[in-house]
Design an enzyme around this catalytic site. Structure first.
Site, PDB file in Angstrom:
ATOM      1  NE  ARG A   1      -4.058  -1.828   2.301  1.00 54.74           N
ATOM      2  CZ  ARG A   1      -4.867  -2.135   3.312  1.00 54.74           C
ATOM      3  NH1 ARG A   1      -4.659  -1.597   4.502  1.00 54.74           N
ATOM      4  NH2 ARG A   1      -5.886  -2.953   3.131  1.00 54.74           N
TER       5      ARG A   1
ATOM      6  CD  GLU B   1      -5.092  -7.723  -4.236  1.00 56.33           C
ATOM      7  OE1 GLU B   1      -5.650  -8.779  -3.869  1.00 56.33           O
ATOM      8  OE2 GLU B   1      -5.233  -6.649  -3.619  1.00 56.33           O
TER       9      GLU B   1
ATOM     10  CD  GLN C   1      -7.082 -20.946  -2.646  1.00 54.55           C
ATOM     11  OE1 GLN C   1      -6.344 -21.035  -3.618  1.00 54.55           O
ATOM     12  NE2 GLN C   1      -7.907 -21.906  -2.314  1.00 54.55           N
ATOM     13  CB  THR C   2      -1.610 -16.905   1.335  1.00 57.99           C
ATOM     14  OG1 THR C   2      -1.550 -17.920   0.324  1.00 57.99           O
ATOM     15  CG2 THR C   2      -0.416 -17.059   2.262  1.00 57.99           C
TER      16      THR C   2
ATOM     17  CG  LEU D   1       4.040 -17.617  -0.301  1.00 63.34           C
ATOM     18  CD1 LEU D   1       4.125 -16.557  -1.390  1.00 63.34           C
ATOM     19  CD2 LEU D   1       3.019 -17.205   0.744  1.00 63.34           C
TER      20      LEU D   1
ATOM     21  CE1 TYR E   1      -4.342 -23.951  -3.020  1.00 69.60           C
ATOM     22  CE2 TYR E   1      -3.207 -22.756  -1.267  1.00 69.60           C
ATOM     23  CZ  TYR E   1      -4.230 -23.587  -1.690  1.00 69.60           C
ATOM     24  OH  TYR E   1      -5.148 -24.054  -0.783  1.00 69.60           O
TER      25      TYR E   1
ATOM     26  CE1 TYR F   1     -10.268  -9.079  -4.468  1.00 68.29           C
ATOM     27  CE2 TYR F   1      -8.231 -10.265  -4.974  1.00 68.29           C
ATOM     28  CZ  TYR F   1      -8.939  -9.362  -4.201  1.00 68.29           C
ATOM     29  OH  TYR F   1      -8.314  -8.722  -3.162  1.00 68.29           O
TER      30      TYR F   1
ATOM     31  CG  ASP G   1     -11.735 -10.885  -1.310  1.00 68.08           C
ATOM     32  OD1 ASP G   1     -12.772 -10.319  -0.894  1.00 68.08           O
ATOM     33  OD2 ASP G   1     -10.626 -10.741  -0.756  1.00 68.08           O
TER      34      ASP G   1
ATOM     35  CB  CYS H   1     -21.735  -6.743  15.492  1.00 68.81           C
ATOM     36  SG  CYS H   1     -22.113  -8.161  14.433  1.00 68.81           S
TER      37      CYS H   1
ATOM     38  CB  CYS I   1     -19.128  -3.376  12.341  1.00 72.80           C
ATOM     39  SG  CYS I   1     -19.540  -3.302  10.575  1.00 72.80           S
TER      40      CYS I   1
ATOM     41  CB  CYS J   1     -25.349  -4.805   9.540  1.00 73.92           C
ATOM     42  SG  CYS J   1     -24.992  -6.527   9.107  1.00 73.92           S
TER      43      CYS J   1
END
Length: 389
Positions: free
Chosen positions: A28, A40, A45-46, A83, A85, A123, A141, A202, A205, A211
């Site tokens: 970022r 990304e 999945q990590t 990692l 995959y 995604y 996602d 909650c 949030c 919500c």
């Protein structure tokens, strides 16, 4: 509250929450589309905490699209080691080569072009376009589907492609003008830190007031998702074949085929057990058994063309892929006396490939330094580190 008002409230409050403070993540720090793309792909999945050190090492080694495109695949896989995959790493490099050949090394500000890169799905394309170029594209996602399913009380099965398409349209309609990147990251952040899968928080949030799932007491019930098929169990027997003479500190390794699971990574010779029920892999089963050793010897000879003699049990290991659960029993082994010279020539240091039955090389005699230079699946790293410790 009307859907339009609820949507406007959601977008406004979520964006404000994110802009007041968010995680300081290395990808970022700027809007470089290459850094965002790499992050990304790694985050698929990590967990974030797992990815951060890998990302920083990867970017130090391959700081540009060109550096990644021109690197030997073995180096890329080694940098990805742990990692999992691994097709993600191969696809990422293939995509980098496409950027070099089609776009002069510059990731284009064009959704169709980005979506056409190897390994880039809807995604990832949405994340790159929104975060790097601030284009109003959704990036949906699992986190995003969970958040929106709860906030709007959506009861469609999120495992179905049709549901994803519907949520992508909804997410696109919520993006505030001029703030696509921050908004999409806010959605991901909320799902990762607050609106978590099992125990949503909650009270802190930023959008809890309206919500629908919380108002109806269904926040832990949603989203609805059919369970994935459990991985099938496979029972495998591996051997650490010790060298002799000048190769006494080396073991026999082999490289996997160019395609398929764990393609081109290095491993110990191993075979699928003829005990599909796992009877010989039970905790109380004998670790050393003449029948199993004899069967293993025959299978290994068929696989490698060499007479390999198991001499003793070392360890049991397990590894779970998305669709397969490996149960592995590992033995230390030697080559038969008549096989030593032939084994040395077949598995020469040059790595000369050879073919015996269904197996293809190369097989190589390698020492502990192989762990620093060659890419291994985690399960074999653990076994070899234990052997050499």
């Amino acid at each position: 509250m009307a859907i339009q008002e609820a949507s406007a409230y959601f977008s406004r409050e979520l964006l404000s929450w994110y802009q007041r403070g968010n995680r300081n993540l290395p990808w970022r720090r700027n809007k470089d589309p290459y850094r965002i793309w790499v992050s990304e792909i790694m985050l698929q999945q990590t967990r974030v905490d797992t990815v951060i050190p890998y990302f920083e090492r990867f970017m130090a080694k391959f700081p540009t699209v060109q550096a990644l495109a021109e690197a030997p695949e073995e180096e890329v896989l080694k940098s990805w080691e742990g990692l999992g995959y691994y097709s993600r790493a191969r696809n990422l490099q293939a995509g980098a080569r496409m950027v070099m050949s089609l776009y002069g090394g510059i990731i284009p500000d064009d959704k169709a072009a980005v979506a056409g890169l190897k390994g880039v799905g809807p995604y990832t394309a949405g994340a790159i376009m929104s975060i790097a170029f601030n284009r109003p594209e959704p990036a949906v996602d699992g986190n995003v589907m969970r958040v929106l399913s709860r906030y709007f009380c959506l009861e469609d099965d999120i495992a179905k492609p049709k549901t994803r398409v519907g949520i992508e349209k909804l997410a696109a309609s919520l993006i505030p003008e001029g703030a696509a990147g921050d908004f999409n990251q806010a959605l991901m952040e909320l799902g990762a830190l607050v609106c978590t899968p099992k125990s949503p928080s909650c009270l802190p949030c930023p959008v809890m007031e309206h919500c629908e799932a919380r108002l109806q007491g269904r926040e832990t019930e949603l989203p609805i998702k059919t369970k994935a098929k459990p991985p099938r169990h496979e029972y495998r027997v591996a051997v650490i074949v010790r060298g002799s003479g000048e190769r006494a500190d080396q073991v026999l390794l082999r490289q996997r085929p160019e395609n398929g699971l764990l393609a081109q990574m290095w491993e110990l010779p191993h075979v699928l057990s003829d005990d599909p029920s796992g009877e010989w892999f039970r905790e109380e089963a004998p670790k050393e058994d003449a029948r199993l050793a004899e069967s293993l010897g025959r299978e290994l000879e068929r696989e490698t063309g060499l007479l390999i003699r198991p001499t003793g049990w070392l360890v049991d290991e397990e590894h779970v892929f998305s669709h397969i659960h490996w149960h592995m029993r590992v033995y230390v082994a030697d080559l038969g006396p008549s096989e030593i010279s032939r084994g040395n020539s077949l598995a020469a240091e040059s790595g000369l490939a050879y073919e015996t039955g269904q197996a293809q090389g190369p097989y190589r005699w390698m020492g502990r330094e192989a762990l620093d230079t060659l890419p291994f699946p985690n399960v074999f790293l653990r076994i070899l580190e234990r052997y050499w410790s």
